[in-house]
Design an enzyme around this catalytic site. Structure first.
Site, short mmCIF file in Angstrom:
data_model
loop_
_atom_site.label_atom_id
_atom_site.label_comp_id
_atom_site.label_asym_id
_atom_site.label_seq_id
_atom_site.Cartn_x
_atom_site.Cartn_y
_atom_site.Cartn_z
N CYS A 107 36.13 41.16 16.43
CA CYS A 107 36.38 40.04 15.52
C CYS A 107 35.12 39.77 14.71
CB CYS A 107 36.79 38.79 16.28
SG CYS A 107 37.00 37.33 15.23
N CYS A 131 35.44 32.20 22.20
CA CYS A 131 35.30 33.62 21.92
C CYS A 131 34.97 34.43 23.18
CB CYS A 131 34.20 33.85 20.87
SG CYS A 131 34.57 33.10 19.27
N LYS A 158 55.24 26.22 3.26
CA LYS A 158 55.15 26.51 4.70
C LYS A 158 56.40 26.03 5.42
CE LYS A 158 53.91 23.76 7.71
NZ LYS A 158 53.31 22.72 8.57
N CYS A 181 41.47 30.33 19.70
CA CYS A 181 40.73 30.31 18.43
C CYS A 181 40.77 28.90 17.86
CB CYS A 181 41.33 31.32 17.46
SG CYS A 181 40.24 31.74 16.08
N CYS A 207 38.12 35.71 24.75
CA CYS A 207 39.06 36.35 23.82
C CYS A 207 38.97 37.86 23.93
CB CYS A 207 38.77 35.89 22.38
SG CYS A 207 39.89 36.61 21.15
#
Length: 325
Positions: free
Chosen positions: A302, A293, A216, A286, A296
Site C-alpha cells: 500500500c 496499517c 452515490k 483503513c 492490514c
C-alpha cells in the site's frame, strides 16, 4: 632616438616578410583544396543510408510519446491500452480476506439492511431510498435507528406525504442535517406517490432528479433496490481508500471524480460488491484517522502504509549512554 627608428624599421620589414609568407601559405592551401576537390571521390550510398538510419533513430528517441500506455497483465481487465493500478488484484484479494467474516457495522446496519422484508417490493424499495437519503453525513448506527422509528410510524410514500416536516424531523433526529432531510423526504414521498404510483424511479437520471438524492445514493439504490448495476456508489470511505491505494490514475478531490476514475478500469463484475467491501474495510481497518496499517494485509504493498513507522515508534531502539570518565 636612432635606436627607436631602427626598431620601427625592423618591425616594418618583419611584417612585410610575414605577409609574403602568409600569402604563399594560403595560395598553397587553396591549390591543395582545388586539387583535392577535383580528385574527391563521391560518397558511397551505403554510408548515406547508414547516416539516414541514424538520423531517424535519433529523431525517434528525441520525441518520445507523451503518455506511456501499459498493456494490461490481468486477465480480468478488458481492452488493449487500459491503465490499471499496480498490485490491484492482490490488494483486492487481501481486502476480501480481511472482510470475510462480514462483521463491520455496514454489514448489519447498512442501507441495504433497513427495509422491512414483510412489506411489498414497492415499499421495500422506497425504504431503501429513504435510508440512503438519511445516510449522508451520518453514521450507519444513527441511520439504522432513525429508520426503525420511521418504519414504526409508517415509512411509506403516502404516510410521509401526508405528514409534516416537524413530525418527520423528530423521527429522524439526530441524523446529519435532519431539518433539511425532513423537507427532502416529504417532497420525495409526494413525487413517488403521485408520479410513480407509490414506487421509486428505476433509472439514475430520474433518481438524481429527486430532492436530496445524489449520484452515490442513486447508484447504490439501483443495485440494492432494483438489482441493477449501473455504476459504483462512492462515499467518503471508498473515496479515501481508492486514493490511498492509488486506484485512481491521479489524485481525486471528490467522490464523483473517484467514481469515474474507478469505473474506467475496474472489471464490471466487481462493481456490485466493491462499495460495501470498501466501506466495511474503511470502518474496521483503513480508518480516516490513524489507520490500522500494522494489522492490514496490504501493509507492504500500500503506498500510504504507515506500518513501518508505527513499528519503529512502538519498539524504539534503546539509547546507549556513553560512559563518562
Amino acid at each position: 632616438m636612432a635606436f627607436y627608428r631602427l626598431c620601427r624599421k625592423t618591425k616594418h620589414i618583419c611584417n612585410i616578410a610575414t605577409m609574403e609568407t602568409r600569402s604563399k601559405y594560403f595560395q598553397q592551401k587553396s591549390d591543395f583544396t582545388t586539387n583535392t576537390a577535383a580528385t574527391k571521390r563521391p560518397k558511397k550510398k551505403t554510408l548515406k543510408m547508414e547516416y539516414d538510419n541514424r538520423t531517424e533513430i535519433k529523431q525517434e528517441v528525441a520525441t518520445p510519446s507523451k503518455q506511456i500506455k501499459i498493456e494490461p497483465k490481468d486477465e480480468d481487465v478488458e481492452g488493449g491500452d487500459l491503465w490499471y493500478p499496480d498490485y490491484w488484484r492482490l490488494q483486492l484479494n487481501n481486502i476480501q480476506a480481511m472482510r470475510e467474516d462480514r462483521s463491520a457495522v455496514v454489514d448489519s446496519q447498512g442501507c441495504e439492511r433497513t427495509a422491512d422484508k414483510n412489506e411489498t417490493p414497492e415499499i421495500q424499495r422506497f425504504q431503501t431510498l429513504v435510508s440512503l437519503m438519511l445516510s449522508s453525513q451520518t453514521k450507519d448506527q444513527v441511520t439504522f435507528a432513525a429508520m426503525g422509528r420511521l418504519k414504526e410510524y409508517g415509512c411509506t410514500p403516502q404516510k410521509l406525504m401526508n405528514s409534516t416536516q416537524e413530525k418527520i424531523g423528530r423521527l429522524i433526529y439526530p441524523v446529519g442535517f435532519w431539518k433539511r432531510k425532513s423537507k427532502y423526504l416529504q417532497e420525495t414521498a409526494t413525487i413517488c406517490n403521485n408520479e410513480f404510483s407509490g414506487d421509486i424511479p428505476n433509472s439514475i437520471k430520474t433518481l438524481t432528479s429527486l430532492p436530496g438524492v445524489g449520484p452515490k445514493m442513486a447508484y447504490i439504490c439501483m443495485t440494492a433496490a432494483w438489482g441493477q448495476v449501473d455504476g459504483i456508489g462512492v462515499d467518503t470511505h471508498v473515496h479515501r481508500i481508492c486514493n490511498r491505494l492509488q486506484w485512481v490514475q491521479k489524485p481525486t478531490k471528490t467522490p464523483e471524480q473517484t467514481r469515474k476514475a474507478l469505473e474506467a478500469w475496474l472489471p464490471r463484475d466487481e462493481w456490485k460488491d466493491i462499495n460495501i467491501l470498501l466501506v466495511g474495510f474503511g470502518q474496521q481497518t483503513c480508518l480516516p484517522v490513524h489507520p490500522r496499517c500494522v494489522g492490514c494485509l496490504n501493509k507492504d504493498i500500500c503506498p500510504a502504509s504507515t506500518a513501518h513507522v508505527e513499528m519503529k515508534t512502538r519498539n524504539p531502539k534503546p539509547k546507549i549512554k556513553k560512559e563518562t570518565k
